[in-house]
Write a protein that holds these residues in place. Structure first.
Motif, PDB file in Angstrom:
ATOM      1  N   GLY A 157      -3.462   5.105   8.920  1.00  0.00           N
ATOM      2  CA  GLY A 157      -2.155   4.463   9.286  1.00  0.00           C
ATOM      3  C   GLY A 157      -2.130   3.218   8.658  1.00  0.00           C
ATOM      4  O   GLY A 157      -1.156   2.711   8.241  1.00  0.00           O
ATOM      5  N   ARG A 158      -3.337   2.381   8.640  1.00  0.00           N
ATOM      6  CA  ARG A 158      -3.195   0.986   7.908  1.00  0.00           C
ATOM      7  C   ARG A 158      -2.831   1.036   6.601  1.00  0.00           C
ATOM      8  O   ARG A 158      -2.153   0.390   6.109  1.00  0.00           O
ATOM      9  CB  ARG A 158      -4.279   0.278   8.375  1.00  0.00           C
ATOM     10  N   ALA A 159      -3.599   1.943   5.985  1.00  0.00           N
ATOM     11  CA  ALA A 159      -3.270   2.145   4.454  1.00  0.00           C
ATOM     12  C   ALA A 159      -1.945   2.568   3.995  1.00  0.00           C
ATOM     13  O   ALA A 159      -1.569   2.082   3.086  1.00  0.00           O
ATOM     14  CB  ALA A 159      -4.192   3.481   3.785  1.00  0.00           C
ATOM     15  N   LYS A 160      -1.373   3.400   4.905  1.00  0.00           N
ATOM     16  CA  LYS A 160      -0.002   3.758   4.655  1.00  0.00           C
ATOM     17  C   LYS A 160       0.895   2.667   4.611  1.00  0.00           C
ATOM     18  O   LYS A 160       1.945   2.402   3.790  1.00  0.00           O
ATOM     19  CB  LYS A 160       0.364   4.850   5.754  1.00  0.00           C
ATOM     20  N   ARG A 161       0.518   1.713   5.750  1.00  0.00           N
ATOM     21  CA  ARG A 161       1.427   0.564   5.841  1.00  0.00           C
ATOM     22  C   ARG A 161       1.478  -0.350   4.384  1.00  0.00           C
ATOM     23  O   ARG A 161       2.282  -1.036   4.136  1.00  0.00           O
ATOM     24  CB  ARG A 161       1.315  -0.135   7.130  1.00  0.00           C
ATOM     25  N   VAL A 162       0.005  -0.554   4.129  1.00  0.00           N
ATOM     26  CA  VAL A 162      -0.374  -1.339   2.781  1.00  0.00           C
ATOM     27  C   VAL A 162       0.502  -0.790   1.775  1.00  0.00           C
ATOM     28  O   VAL A 162       1.000  -1.661   0.964  1.00  0.00           O
ATOM     29  CB  VAL A 162      -1.795  -1.478   2.560  1.00  0.00           C
ATOM     30  N   LEU A 163       0.465   0.605   1.567  1.00  0.00           N
ATOM     31  CA  LEU A 163       1.179   1.050   0.247  1.00  0.00           C
ATOM     32  C   LEU A 163       2.599   0.961   0.434  1.00  0.00           C
ATOM     33  O   LEU A 163       3.190   1.007  -0.793  1.00  0.00           O
ATOM     34  CB  LEU A 163       0.789   2.637   0.238  1.00  0.00           C
ATOM     35  N   GLU A 164       3.176   1.084   1.605  1.00  0.00           N
ATOM     36  CA  GLU A 164       4.534   1.059   1.738  1.00  0.00           C
ATOM     37  C   GLU A 164       5.089  -0.503   1.790  1.00  0.00           C
ATOM     38  O   GLU A 164       6.394  -0.821   2.139  1.00  0.00           O
ATOM     39  CB  GLU A 164       5.089   1.554   2.949  1.00  0.00           C
ATOM     40  N   ALA A 165       4.008  -1.597   1.772  1.00  0.00           N
ATOM     41  CA  ALA A 165       4.629  -2.913   1.711  1.00  0.00           C
ATOM     42  C   ALA A 165       5.450  -3.536   0.704  1.00  0.00           C
ATOM     43  O   ALA A 165       5.391  -2.873  -0.396  1.00  0.00           O
ATOM     44  CB  ALA A 165       3.539  -3.993   1.710  1.00  0.00           C
ATOM     45  N   PRO A 166       6.710  -3.749   0.972  1.00  0.00           N
ATOM     46  CA  PRO A 166       7.890  -3.933  -0.385  1.00  0.00           C
ATOM     47  C   PRO A 166       7.501  -5.232  -0.942  1.00  0.00           C
ATOM     48  O   PRO A 166       7.022  -6.367  -0.439  1.00  0.00           O
ATOM     49  CB  PRO A 166       9.013  -4.016   0.653  1.00  0.00           C
ATOM     50  N   ASN A 167       7.592  -5.203  -2.163  1.00  0.00           N
ATOM     51  CA  ASN A 167       7.658  -6.521  -3.007  1.00  0.00           C
ATOM     52  C   ASN A 167       6.315  -7.315  -2.883  1.00  0.00           C
ATOM     53  O   ASN A 167       6.201  -8.348  -2.827  1.00  0.00           O
ATOM     54  CB  ASN A 167       8.800  -7.365  -2.645  1.00  0.00           C
ATOM     55  N   LEU A 168       5.377  -6.270  -2.971  1.00  0.00           N
ATOM     56  CA  LEU A 168       3.801  -6.968  -2.483  1.00  0.00           C
ATOM     57  C   LEU A 168       3.278  -7.901  -3.723  1.00  0.00           C
ATOM     58  O   LEU A 168       2.946  -9.012  -3.377  1.00  0.00           O
ATOM     59  CB  LEU A 168       2.940  -5.925  -2.371  1.00  0.00           C
ATOM     60  N   LEU A 169       3.714  -7.613  -4.824  1.00  0.00           N
ATOM     61  CA  LEU A 169       3.348  -8.054  -5.886  1.00  0.00           C
ATOM     62  C   LEU A 169       3.960  -9.466  -5.990  1.00  0.00           C
ATOM     63  O   LEU A 169       3.417 -10.466  -6.366  1.00  0.00           O
ATOM     64  CB  LEU A 169       3.325  -7.431  -7.118  1.00  0.00           C
ATOM     65  N   GLU A 170       5.286  -9.651  -5.842  1.00  0.00           N
ATOM     66  CA  GLU A 170       6.215 -10.730  -5.905  1.00  0.00           C
ATOM     67  C   GLU A 170       5.786 -11.755  -5.001  1.00  0.00           C
ATOM     68  O   GLU A 170       5.458 -12.815  -4.979  1.00  0.00           O
ATOM     69  CB  GLU A 170       7.465 -10.322  -5.936  1.00  0.00           C
ATOM     70  N   HIS A 171       5.454 -11.205  -3.644  1.00  0.00           N
ATOM     71  CA  HIS A 171       4.944 -11.998  -2.351  1.00  0.00           C
ATOM     72  C   HIS A 171       3.860 -12.812  -2.838  1.00  0.00           C
ATOM     73  O   HIS A 171       3.427 -14.102  -2.524  1.00  0.00           O
ATOM     74  CB  HIS A 171       4.982 -11.333  -1.295  1.00  0.00           C
ATOM     75  N   ALA A 172       2.719 -11.970  -3.528  1.00  0.00           N
ATOM     76  CA  ALA A 172       1.375 -12.684  -3.568  1.00  0.00           C
ATOM     77  C   ALA A 172       1.456 -13.582  -4.809  1.00  0.00           C
ATOM     78  O   ALA A 172       1.030 -14.466  -4.788  1.00  0.00           O
ATOM     79  CB  ALA A 172       0.428 -11.390  -4.341  1.00  0.00           C
ATOM     80  N   ALA A 173       2.317 -13.495  -5.913  1.00  0.00           N
ATOM     81  CA  ALA A 173       2.670 -14.413  -6.885  1.00  0.00           C
ATOM     82  C   ALA A 173       3.207 -15.621  -6.336  1.00  0.00           C
ATOM     83  O   ALA A 173       2.858 -16.824  -6.872  1.00  0.00           O
ATOM     84  CB  ALA A 173       3.508 -13.714  -8.070  1.00  0.00           C
ATOM     85  N   ALA A 174       3.968 -15.588  -5.381  1.00  0.00           N
ATOM     86  CA  ALA A 174       4.644 -16.687  -4.856  1.00  0.00           C
ATOM     87  C   ALA A 174       3.664 -17.549  -3.881  1.00  0.00           C
ATOM     88  O   ALA A 174       4.026 -18.550  -3.312  1.00  0.00           O
ATOM     89  CB  ALA A 174       6.069 -16.505  -3.999  1.00  0.00           C
ATOM     90  N   ASP A 175       2.663 -16.983  -3.385  1.00  0.00           N
ATOM     91  CA  ASP A 175       1.664 -17.464  -2.222  1.00  0.00           C
ATOM     92  C   ASP A 175       0.675 -18.447  -3.538  1.00  0.00           C
ATOM     93  O   ASP A 175      -0.261 -17.787  -3.855  1.00  0.00           O
ATOM     94  CB  ASP A 175       1.067 -16.461  -1.458  1.00  0.00           C
TER      95      ASP A 175
END
Length: 249
Positions: free
Chosen positions: A98-116
């Motif tokens: 269940g947790r992996a599913k939510r990680v995989l479906e996280a939107p714009n994850l790479l963009e958010h990481a680049a802004a942090d």
């Protein structure tokens, strides 16, 4: 005369049948025009794979050392060296799905990481170490930029899993260079790595021109995620956690 008796018997049987029908309908006379039944609403009940499984009864603290490339085996069961009960392993794996599913479906994850500013260095370092590992084994890249972006997404997912752990447990406790995390984190990293390998296979094959037989693409994916997870644990809990603490105080 026999014909009359036969007709009387048939009439009596017909009346008996009608009486039974009336009795079953609560004394109401059956009508020829039956009311059309309303169509039943189909209520979707999620299967086990779609449900957010509850946390396991026990999620023990385990040590997470820096992943070693030579010892990293993506297909090996998580925490194979830990004496975990088989039933607990099943619970941890179900929770990790269940947790992996939510990680995989996280939107714009790479963009958010680049802004942090705190997360992105972990992503960059994990990607660079993974590319260096591939080159040290004789891998020749066909499209380094494509491969870098694919691995960056894997690293961002590892960072998200680490931040999730810090959101729940606070700042990471350390025993020397070994981070104290939860057993479910190891299962989550494995499940995310398996799913990302299937998703990124076209990019991996397009980005790698030649690789040695002992270097599986799955190793690069899961290794990059695991390294980013380890690196991010060194940092402070994400800002959302700090704001909650400030409000609570």
């Amino acid at each position: 005369m026999p014909l009359v008796l036969t007709l009387l018997v048939l009439a009596a049987l017909a009346l008996a049948v009608v009486a039974v029908v009336i009795a079953r309908r609560g004394g109401r006379w059956p009508t020829l025009l039956m009311r059309p039944r309303r169509p039943r609403k189909l209520i979707w009940v999620p299967t086990v794979q779609h449900r957010e499984l509850p946390p396991p009864q026990e999620d023990p603290v385990v040590g997470w050392a820096r992943p070693q490339a030579d010892a990293w085996r993506p297909g090996q069961p998580p925490l194979a060296d830990q004496p975990l009960n088989p039933g607990l392993r099943t619970q941890l794996d179900g929770y990790a799905l269940g947790r992996a599913k939510r990680v995989l479906e996280a939107p714009n994850l790479l963009e958010h990481a680049a802004a942090d500013a705190e997360s992105w260095p972990s992503v960059e370092q994990a990607v660079n170490e993974t590319l260096a590992l591939a080159e040290s084994k004789g891998t020749v890249f066909a499209d380094r930029a494509l491969l870098t972006r694919a691995l960056a997404l894997c690293a961002a997912q590892g960072v998200l899993i680490a931040e999730w752990r810090q959101l729940e447990d606070g700042r990471t406790a350390w025993d020397g260079e070994v981070a104290q995390v939860r057993a479910s984190d190891a299962f989550t990293i494995q499940r995310v790595g398996e799913a990302m390998l299937r998703r990124l296979l076209p990019d991996l094959f397009a980005g790698i021109q030649r690789r040695p037989p002992d270097l599986e693409p799955g190793l690069l994916v899961s290794y990059c995620t695991a390294v980013a997870f380890y690196l991010r644990l060194h940092g402070s809990p994400p800002s959302a956690f700090r704001r909650e603490v400030a409000v609570a105080g």
